[in-house]
Enzyme design. Structure first.
Site, mmCIF file in Angstrom:
data_model
loop_
_atom_site.group_PDB
_atom_site.id
_atom_site.type_symbol
_atom_site.label_atom_id
_atom_site.label_comp_id
_atom_site.label_asym_id
_atom_site.label_seq_id
_atom_site.Cartn_x
_atom_site.Cartn_y
_atom_site.Cartn_z
ATOM 1 N N PHE A 281 0.931 -1.393 -0.054
ATOM 2 C CA PHE A 281 -0.174 -0.085 0.139
ATOM 3 C C PHE A 281 1.008 1.168 0.015
ATOM 4 C CE2 PHE A 281 -2.257 3.388 2.333
ATOM 5 C CZ PHE A 281 -3.208 3.386 1.717
ATOM 6 N N ASP A 479 -17.028 -16.795 -7.487
ATOM 7 C CA ASP A 479 -15.897 -17.534 -6.946
ATOM 8 C C ASP A 479 -14.718 -16.705 -7.346
ATOM 9 O OD1 ASP A 479 -14.306 -19.589 -5.801
ATOM 10 O OD2 ASP A 479 -15.476 -21.173 -7.401
ATOM 11 N N ASN A 481 -10.374 -18.222 -7.276
ATOM 12 C CA ASN A 481 -9.790 -19.477 -6.989
ATOM 13 C C ASN A 481 -8.399 -19.404 -6.917
ATOM 14 O OD1 ASN A 481 -11.412 -21.619 -6.232
ATOM 15 N ND2 ASN A 481 -12.369 -21.514 -8.337
ATOM 16 N N CYS A 527 -17.535 -16.789 -2.828
ATOM 17 C CA CYS A 527 -16.985 -18.041 -2.735
ATOM 18 C C CYS A 527 -15.430 -17.530 -3.159
ATOM 19 C CB CYS A 527 -17.414 -18.988 -3.609
ATOM 20 S SG CYS A 527 -16.548 -20.411 -3.749
ATOM 21 N N GLY A 529 -12.794 -20.342 -3.497
ATOM 22 C CA GLY A 529 -12.130 -21.632 -3.235
ATOM 23 C C GLY A 529 -12.792 -22.063 -1.742
ATOM 24 N N ASP A 535 -15.594 -12.398 4.781
ATOM 25 C CA ASP A 535 -15.443 -11.287 5.536
ATOM 26 C C ASP A 535 -16.682 -10.223 5.586
ATOM 27 O OD1 ASP A 535 -15.054 -9.356 3.192
ATOM 28 O OD2 ASP A 535 -13.706 -10.698 2.770
ATOM 29 N N ASP A 549 -14.522 -25.203 1.012
ATOM 30 C CA ASP A 549 -14.601 -26.480 -0.001
ATOM 31 C C ASP A 549 -14.499 -27.624 0.872
ATOM 32 O OD1 ASP A 549 -14.900 -25.134 -2.419
ATOM 33 O OD2 ASP A 549 -12.693 -25.230 -3.032
ATOM 34 N N GLU A 615 -32.309 -42.554 1.132
ATOM 35 C CA GLU A 615 -31.888 -41.281 1.246
ATOM 36 C C GLU A 615 -32.624 -40.078 0.700
ATOM 37 O OE1 GLU A 615 -27.944 -41.282 0.217
ATOM 38 O OE2 GLU A 615 -27.280 -42.416 1.860
HETATM 39 C C1 GLA Z 1 -13.970 -23.559 -6.007
HETATM 40 C C2 GLA Z 1 -15.064 -23.568 -5.201
HETATM 41 C C3 GLA Z 1 -16.079 -24.860 -5.513
HETATM 42 C C4 GLA Z 1 -16.055 -25.147 -7.152
HETATM 43 C C5 GLA Z 1 -14.867 -24.854 -7.816
HETATM 44 C C6 GLA Z 1 -15.033 -24.953 -9.281
HETATM 45 O O1 GLA Z 1 -13.042 -24.439 -5.532
HETATM 46 O O2 GLA Z 1 -14.987 -23.126 -3.847
HETATM 47 O O3 GLA Z 1 -17.215 -24.993 -4.810
HETATM 48 O O4 GLA Z 1 -17.338 -24.197 -7.417
HETATM 49 O O5 GLA Z 1 -14.116 -23.721 -7.566
HETATM 50 O O6 GLA Z 1 -13.966 -24.731 -10.028
#
Ligand code: GLA
Length: 754
Positions: A281, A479, A481, A527, A529, A535, A549, A615
């Site tokens: 920063f 997401d 990742n 999301c 990963g 937060d 995950d 189930e």
């Molecule tokens: C991340 C998300 C998973 C899924 C994968 C798809 O890891 O947390 O839930 O969506 O990406 O690539």
């Protein structure tokens, strides 16, 4: 009035229902921090600040011969680097002449009804009658740096928020090298702090450390708030636990790089600072420009962590989450990720949706792999055009077919990422984050799109808007990742590269703000990963976030437990997944998987077309139970009754705020022979009211008849037909949890007023 200002004496007192905060501008003009804790009166408490000559702690020039006056030991509201306070500081400025010095003096203040907002950043909001704002203005006479300390007081919630506006009133440009959002100085030093560390697939473990002499810090330099440390911490007395002791919660409404620091100084005082991480920063502020820091939400509880968490839960639910989905009942969803990963056809998805709809599931979420050339994680990110060959139809046709099954339709996106093997990257290589002359770091084979650039933001807004306009999408999983390194933007001048990390977050917020405003019908779930960007800042745009995950119910006990210290159940994405679990290989009963997912937003993530009929019936019953108790679970008061570190059982409770009912959930994570009974003290009920206990027998459906009989005979008396117990008894004597009949048994006990 929640704010009492005695302008003549420079004394400012903030009251919430149960807490008081006080600061005072002294004769020299230093804004001293005086008090934060249990509610008290608004008389001047600054008598407790001891001035004493401390060797090697200097004295500001204007103080004449007063050796006892030193910024190095005085408790301050907003500490500065370079002018005699040698502790960690909140503000570090490089002036036009290269000097690194500021010294702030009180100038003025303003009070107004309602809660301040922060341009371009998430912030707690409230109705005008629910909150008050205090703005205290400080100035450095030499450089003309003006600091506006903002305090938002939410009286009923026991919440005080803080943020800072920094204005360059001088004639030269300055460089902000550190601009924290808050500084809190305690006059004593007997504290511990709880921080929340983790990793991908194992987020928000709790660490409790003594705040000994020296500097303690957690933070993130990963571009996002990260799996590795959460931007939330609790500072507490040494004896504090769930129900007793003083504790202070600090939740940073920011999804980028942060730092939370604590230092115990030479005279055993403790300073806590929270803000944007200073490592990446360096912000240029030209004459007349202003910089707004993100916000910190603080709460104090004199009755342990439970109250502290509930204060935060309520505020996040009501004063941070926004939009239609804040209050609206959220659909029970099914996500195809763990069912198919990248390998699916449109036909297969429709079959899943049809089966799911028949069982009562309400929303079908199509995860990664529906766009571009994306059959694994090597390519396709950035090409947000449906892969019609793979789907066997257009996205709209697929969505329509799913809607015809009686389901809503949701889609996964990773808007901030780009694959090298993508049309977007081939067309705009300069849109990817990379340092000139170096090969960028790859993570999950992907690069990061430069969200600090307005053209990139506009492109993503345009592309996603088109899809939302063409397709009946009612849910989006947003997401991200990877972590961000190689921090550099082709669109920024060399001397502005230190602004990249924060500009990236501002860009992300702009895109989210635009899309959520334009498409209010869409429920956005955050999301990264799993819980890599979990937060309070993200919760301003996405009222729920995929918690991890790791979908194993037993691992989730500790992930969701840690998360619950700072965030409500309604924010935690949680699904029932297949066994053996894909992350841990553990086999956990279906009913237990359901009970744990219900301590979150609740959904399924498995191939529903392949589950046995029994189930399928359980799915129906779980959804029925969940919907029947939806309000209690999602907006009840949350109590942690036994931690996952307990020898046998993790137990939590949600209670109706009026005490009419409660739901206790217990999961045996460890089964012992001839086990001691597990008894928990139920909270939040009315003392004199009688309650009946209803055990959800879902977990017993698979058991042989004779085992069921035996179990029912041994069931504690309280569960017998016609038995009632008072709230006082449940609080003082407790509730016995039925014993475990199998490994990882879960019990849900509904306690209802009779
Ligand atoms: C991340 C998300 C998973 C899924 C994968 C798809 O890891 O947390 O839930 O969506 O990406 O690539």
């Amino acid at each position: 009035m929640a704010i009492i200002a005695d302008g003549k004496n420079g004394l400012f007192t903030l009251h919430t229902k149960n807490t008081t905060y006080q600061m005072k501008a002294d004769a020299f003009g230093t804004l001293l921090h005086v008090y934060y804790g249990e509610r008290t009166d608004h008389t001047d408490k600054s008598y407790i600040i001891c001035g004493r000559n401390r060797g090697f702690s200097g004295n500001p020039y204007g103080m004449g011969k007063r050796k006892e006056y030193s910024l190095d030991v005085l408790p301050q509201e907003y500490s500065c680097y370079g002018t005699g306070d040698y502790r960690i500081s909140a503000l570090k400025v490089q002036n036009g002449d290269g000097s690194q010095a500021v010294q702030l003096r009180f100038q003025d203040y303003r009070i107004r009804k309602g809660k301040y907002a922060i341009p371009g950043l998430p912030a707690v909001y409230a109705l005008e009658e629910e909150a008050d704002t205090l703005e205290v203005i400080l100035e450095d006479a030499a450089s003309k740096v003006e600091i506006h300390l903002l305090y938002g007081v939410l009286e009923e919630n026991d919440i005080i928020t803080r943020a800072v506006k920094i204005i360059n009133r001088g004639d030269d440009g300055i460089l902000l090298q550190k601009a924290a959002s808050m500084n809190l100085d305690f006059l004593d030093g007997d504290y511990e702090w709880l921080t929340f560390y983790g990793r991908h697939v194992m987020e928000r473990n709790i660490q409790r450390d003594e705040l000994t002499h020296g500097i303690h810090a957690v933070g993130s330099v990963r571009g996002t708030s990260s799996h590795h440390y959460n931007p939330f911490a609790i500072v507490c007395e040494k004896n504090a636990d769930e129900e007793k002791g003083s504790c202070y919660g600090f939740s940073f409404l920011y999804s980028g790089e942060f730092q939370m620091e604590a230092e115990k100084d030479q005279v055993d005082q403790t300073r806590v600072i929270c803000g944007i991480h200073p490592d990446n920063f360096a912000w240029n502020l030209r004459p007349g420009e202003a910089f707004d820091t993100p916000e910190v939400m603080m709460t104090y509880s004199g009755a342990g962590f439970g109250t502290l968490s509930r204060n935060l839960h309520r505020t996040i639910r009501k004063n941070i989450c926004r939009g239609e989905w804040k209050e609206k009942r959220r659909p029970v969803l099914i996500n195809n990720w763990e069912a198919t990963y990248f390998q699916f056809s449109g036909e297969q998805l429709v079959q899943m949706a049809r089966k799911a709809a028949g069982l009562g599931i309400e929303l079908f979420v199509l995860d990664d792999g529906w766009f571009g050339k994306r059959d694994d994680d090597n390519s396709g990110l950035g090409d947000w055009y449906p892969n019609e060959k793979k789907l066997g139809c257009t996205l709209k046709e697929l969505a329509d077919r799913i809607v015809e099954c009686g389901m809503q339709f949701g889609l996964w996106f990773e808007p901030e990422a780009v694959s090298e093997d993508s049309d977007l990257y081939r067309a705009h290589p300069d849109w990817a984050v990379a340092v000139p002359g170096r090969q960028p770091d790859l993570s999950r084979n992907q690069l990061v799109l430069d969200f600090s650039r307005a053209d990139v933001q506009d492109y993503i807004i345009g592309r996603m808007s088109t899809i939302f306009e063409e397709t009946p999408v009612t849910y989006v999983k947003w997401d991200f990742n990877r972590s961000i390194c190689d921090k550099y933007s082709m669109a920024l001048e060399a001397q502005s590269q230190g602004e990249f990390a924060h500009r990236y977050v501002l860009g992300l917020y702009r895109v989210l703000e635009t899309l959520t405003e334009k498409f209010p019908r869409i429920l956005f779930e955050g999301c990264s990963g799993g819980g890599g960007r979990f937060d309070a800042g993200m919760l301003y745009y996405t009222p729920q976030i995929w918690c991890s995950d790791n979908s194993d119910a037993i691992a989730r006990l500790s992930i969701q437990y840690g998360t619950s210290f700072g965030y409500p159940i309604s924010a935690m994405g949680a699904h029932v997944s297949a066994v053996p679990n894909h992350q841990t290989a553990r086999i956990v009963p279906f009913a237990t998987r359901g009970s744990v997912a219900m301590a979150g937003t609740f959904g399924y993530e498995l191939d529903i077309t392949k589950i046995p009929e029994a189930e399928g019936e359980e799915v129906k019953r779980q959804i029925h139970w969940f919907k029947a108790h939806y309000d209690l679970i999602q907006s009840g008061e949350y109590y942690r009754l036994r931690a996952p570190s307990d020898r046998q059982c993790t137990v939590w409770e949600t209670a109706d705020p009026k005490g009419k009912e409660a739901l206790v959930t217990a999961v045996y994570h460890h089964v012992e022979g001839n086990a001691a009974p597990v008894t928990v003290k139920v909270q939040g009920l009315c003392q004199e009211v009688y309650y009946r206990m209803c055990l959800n027998m879902e977990g017993m459906t698979q058991l042989p008849e004779e085992m069921r009989e035996k179990f029912l005979q041994c069931l504690p008396y309280g569960y017998h037909e016609g038995e009632t117990v008072t709230g006082a008894a449940l609080r003082q004597c407790g509730l016995v949890i039925p014993e475990a009949l199998e490994e990882f048994q879960a019990w849900q006990i509904h306690i209802v007023e009779v």
